[in-house]
Scaffold this active site. Structure first.
Site, PDB file in Angstrom:
ATOM      1  N   HIS A 182       0.829  -1.219   0.000  1.00 47.55           N
ATOM      2  CA  HIS A 182       0.000   0.000   0.000  1.00 47.55           C
ATOM      3  C   HIS A 182       0.861   1.267   0.000  1.00 47.55           C
ATOM      4  CE1 HIS A 182      -3.040   2.945   0.961  1.00 47.55           C
ATOM      5  NE2 HIS A 182      -2.506   3.174   2.152  1.00 47.55           N
ATOM      6  N   HIS A 200       3.791   6.827   5.646  1.00 50.18           N
ATOM      7  CA  HIS A 200       2.627   7.556   6.157  1.00 50.18           C
ATOM      8  C   HIS A 200       1.820   6.784   7.201  1.00 50.18           C
ATOM      9  CE1 HIS A 200       0.379   5.269   3.011  1.00 50.18           C
ATOM     10  NE2 HIS A 200      -0.675   5.468   3.790  1.00 50.18           N
ATOM     11  N   GLU A 256       1.128   5.652  12.936  1.00 56.33           N
ATOM     12  CA  GLU A 256      -0.216   5.262  13.355  1.00 56.33           C
ATOM     13  C   GLU A 256      -0.327   3.757  13.629  1.00 56.33           C
ATOM     14  OE1 GLU A 256      -4.855   5.419  11.788  1.00 56.33           O
ATOM     15  OE2 GLU A 256      -3.209   5.780  10.380  1.00 56.33           O
ATOM     16  N   ASP A 257       0.287   2.923  12.762  1.00 49.12           N
ATOM     17  CA  ASP A 257       0.011   1.488  12.807  1.00 49.12           C
ATOM     18  C   ASP A 257       1.167   0.615  13.290  1.00 49.12           C
ATOM     19  OD1 ASP A 257      -2.537   1.946  11.862  1.00 49.12           O
ATOM     20  OD2 ASP A 257      -1.985   1.677   9.765  1.00 49.12           O
ATOM     21  N   ASP A 304     -23.200  15.874 -25.370  1.00 44.78           N
ATOM     22  CA  ASP A 304     -21.811  16.179 -24.986  1.00 44.78           C
ATOM     23  C   ASP A 304     -21.255  15.214 -23.939  1.00 44.78           C
ATOM     24  OD1 ASP A 304     -23.340  17.361 -22.954  1.00 44.78           O
ATOM     25  OD2 ASP A 304     -21.985  19.037 -22.680  1.00 44.78           O
ATOM     26  N   ASP A 318      -3.410   8.305  -0.792  1.00 44.12           N
ATOM     27  CA  ASP A 318      -3.752   7.192   0.103  1.00 44.12           C
ATOM     28  C   ASP A 318      -5.219   6.790  -0.097  1.00 44.12           C
ATOM     29  OD1 ASP A 318      -3.572   5.498   2.616  1.00 44.12           O
ATOM     30  OD2 ASP A 318      -4.973   7.022   3.322  1.00 44.12           O
TER      31      ASP A 318
END
Length: 710
Positions: free
Chosen positions: A48, A72, A76-77, A259, A139
């Site tokens: 990812h 990134h 956090e993880d 269009d 992301d």
């Protein structure tokens, strides 16, 4: 490591001086931190961040942004911290990673108040460094491309957030390609049936047209060659969601939609843009009202291009965009152009705008918004709006959202101009304030001293700035009105006990009632949140009637069973001294009506619900409210004198509101708290004797079947 090398090679294509070792170290650190973590699809998690970094590399972004993409999710993880990232990659990248982490934690589709606060935080993060939102958008795009692996509930939540927040945000900062893809991916989740239907119809149309895009591309190239221009021509069909939105907006079926094909002409110079436009219009018939020149009047996000629609080959309506290559780079990448590289050098694109200016203006403009709904409305207006450009009489340009009206123009110049607006001229012609403005028009605002915004103006404006200013002015005007009315009610209450109202007395009463100020007290009296009698109770309790023969209001009725409760009917507002009857109502006790109340017709066939009642003898307190409807002269001091007359009769005004206002008279309804029918007649006689009272009626409402048994 092969993925990292491909990423390094892609970055070096546009930036040969890139720090490849920095990118490799960011990849290795990210892979180490995410080791043992897997995506819902079953792929290793590191795939990812690599995909997000690749998306940003396709925008030719700088090394810091690429490294941020690789890292990134680490703070956090994983066990990684801000300090770890700063030590290994420097404070710039650490700040960016932390910024993306904070955005990820925001719940942007939560309750209204929470969403407003989180959107403020999002814009604050963007204003500090726009690269944070570029990483977040990439992301989100990769997450939407792989959304199939999520649960149905998770897919819908993510898709709705994408459609409401991230897609319009991408468009607002100039990344139109990303907006279109995000919208279409979200559309596939939120309305798969509609999307599949459009795709089926579109495939059928392409089969019938037989390579129409390639044919029109060739036609355009011939016209360009004829005038000596070598340009790039790109043709494409619009995305399913774009087609669906147009069907919804125009309320037309797919078969009637025109269009749906779009073509882009990219040339070298601005002069060639206008030459190409002339060639297109010479070959095909232009569609009226579909021409927009964003070169002479750029959008606020830096977008420049000429848009026109023509009846192309076989009469098919097509949209054509014409721009230079430099303009095209900004149109494709938006604010990302500010950090993009070419041949190892930061690109100095003359059309790229300050990437934080819009965010800064938005946060500054709405920092003072007094409620969450107002802030959300403003943000949505700003994010979804297209622009029109109008001129002041001096030739200054005013940018407004599409659909803006003269009041929006007035407030864009200055709040004072908007508040005092009484009319407008567009291109020297007087027009209604509901007129929608168009590009290039000259607008003159007509003002008058003493003019104030009206509530109806909220329907005549589009911009958040105008709506906010009008609401603020209305709040101030309403507050002033309530204070004036409260002042009259308080003065009558003081007069009724032989005391003079003073500022000191009002301040003392407010302090004893734990209110902030005397104005707060008067506003509560004016809005009927508090009876004026309460002020007298606080200041002069010894002056209130304490006679022994005063009837307890809770025991004012004779003839009820011990366990029965009662309430006066709103339709006839019975008073002590009037003949009354009770109607039993399941779960609501007994409702008291006057014997001649029109509402009783509805229960004539239910005699078992009727109860013979009477008022208790003795002096009743002045707590029985009735409503007078008065027509009075519109002259200075009349309303105050009317309130005084009621007060001198020992009656309390509990509410007052205007029914009708004209130049020569007012109609006003006054709720007065009275003791009895005799008291009412005394008040009425006093009012009828006043020369400025044109008429006075007791309000009775014919409410049929209000008191059902159950």
């Amino acid at each position: 490591m092969a993925d990292a090398e491909r990423l390094v090679a892609r970055v070096r294509e546009y930036n040969p001086s890139s720090d490849s070792d920095l990118i490799r170290r960011a990849y290795l650190y990210g892979a180490e931190m995410h080791e043992g973590q897997w995506r819902r699809s079953g792929d290793p998690y590191i795939t990812h961040p690599i995909a997000v970094a690749t998306l940003l590399a396709e925008q030719n972004l700088d090394d810091a942004t690429i490294c941020t993409a690789l890292l990134h999710d680490t703070i956090e993880d994983t066990r990684s911290t801000y300090g770890d990232v700063a030590e290994r990659f420097g404070p710039e990248i650490a700040d960016l990673v932390e910024g993306v982490t904070k955005l990820t934690k925001l719940q942007l589709t939560s309750t209204e108040s929470k969403q407003a606060e989180n959107l403020r935080k999002l814009f604050m993060a963007m204003s500090r460094d726009m690269r944070v939102i570029l990483v977040k958008l990439a992301d989100r795009l990769h997450n939407m491309r792989t959304i199939i692996s999520m649960t149905p509930e998770g897919r819908e939540r993510k898709a709705r957030e994408t459609m409401e927040i991230f897609a319009p945000l991408a468009g607002r900062i100039g990344m139109q390609w990303m907006r279109e893809e995000l919208e279409d991916l979200a559309f596939e989740v939120l309305n798969p049936t509609a999307r599949a239907s459009i795709i089926r119809r579109f495939i059928g149309l392409k089969r019938e047209a037989g390579g129409v895009i390639e044919k029109i591309e060739a036609d355009i190239k011939i016209e360009l060659a004829r005038i000596g221009i070598t340009g790039e021509v790109q043709g494409r069909a619009k995305r399913p969601f774009s087609i669906w939105r147009k069907m919804e907006e125009k309320q037309v079926a797919f078969s009637r939609l025109s269009d749906i094909f779009g073509f882009r002409i990219i040339v070298e110079t601005e002069a060639e843009c206008y030459s190409a436009l002339g060639a297109i219009h010479q070959r095909w018939k232009a569609i009226p009202g579909r021409f927009k020149d964003y070169i002479s009047q750029p959008k606020s996000n830096g977008y420049r291009s000429i848009h026109t629609s023509v009846s192309g080959r076989d009469g098919k309506r097509v949209e054509v965009q014409i721009r230079t290559r430099a303009m095209h780079e900004v149109a494709e990448t938006g604010v990302a152009a500010h950090w993009s590289y070419r041949d190892g050098e930061r690109v100095e694109n003359p059309f790229a705008v300050d990437p934080g200016k819009w965010v800064h203006d938005l946060t500054r403009q709405f920092d003072s918004a007094e409620d969450h709904a107002e802030f959300l409305e403003a943000v949505r207006l700003e994010m979804y709006s297209d622009k029109v450009f109008c001129f002041t009489p001096r030739g200054e340009v005013v940018k407004l959202p599409r659909g803006a009206r003269p009041l929006d123009f007035a407030y864009a110049i200055h709040t004072r101009i908007g508040d005092r607006c009484v009319g407008a001229k567009v291109d020297s012609i007087r027009v209604p304030l509901s007129t929608k403005l168009r590009n290039g028009q000259s607008v003159e605002i007509i003002t008058a001293e003493g003019e104030r915004p009206r509530a109806s103006w909220l329907e005549l404006v589009e911009t958040g700035r105008a709506k906010s200013a009008i609401r603020r002015s209305l709040r101030e005007a309403e507050s002033a009105r309530l204070i004036r009315l409260g002042t009259e009610l308080a003065r009558v209450a003081f007069d009724s006990v032989g005391r003079r109202m003073t500022d000191k007395g009002l301040m003392t009463a407010a302090r004893r009632m734990n209110l902030d100020s005397a104005d707060d007290l008067l506003a509560r009296l004016g809005s009927a949140e508090m009876p004026s009698r309460r002020v007298i109770e606080v200041l002069y309790p010894e002056l209130l009637d304490e006679q022994s023969d005063v009837v307890d209001a809770s025991a004012a009725i004779v003839g009820l069973e011990p366990d029965q409760t009662f309430r006066r009917a709103e339709c006839c507002q019975p008073l002590p001294g009037e003949r009354i009857v009770g109607i039993t109502t399941a779960g609501k006790g007994v409702q008291i009506h006057t014997i001649d109340c029109a509402t009783l017709v509805g229960v004539e066939g239910e005699p078992d619900r009727w109860v013979d009642l009477a008022w208790h003898s003795g002096t009743h307190p002045a707590v029985h409210t009735i409503t007078f409807d008065l027509t009075i002269s519109n002259d200075a001091g009349v309303l105050g004198r009317i309130c005084t007359l009621i007060g001198t009769q020992k009656a309390n005004i509990s509410d007052l509101h205007f029914v009708e206002k004209r130049q020569d008279f007012y109609r006003v309804r006054i709720d007065a708290d009275l003791r009895s029918a005799e008291h009412m007649h005394a008040v009425r006689l006093a009012l009828e004797a006043d020369e400025d009272v044109v008429s006075i009626e007791r309000v009775r409402r014919d409410i049929r079947s209000p008191a059902r048994a159950g």
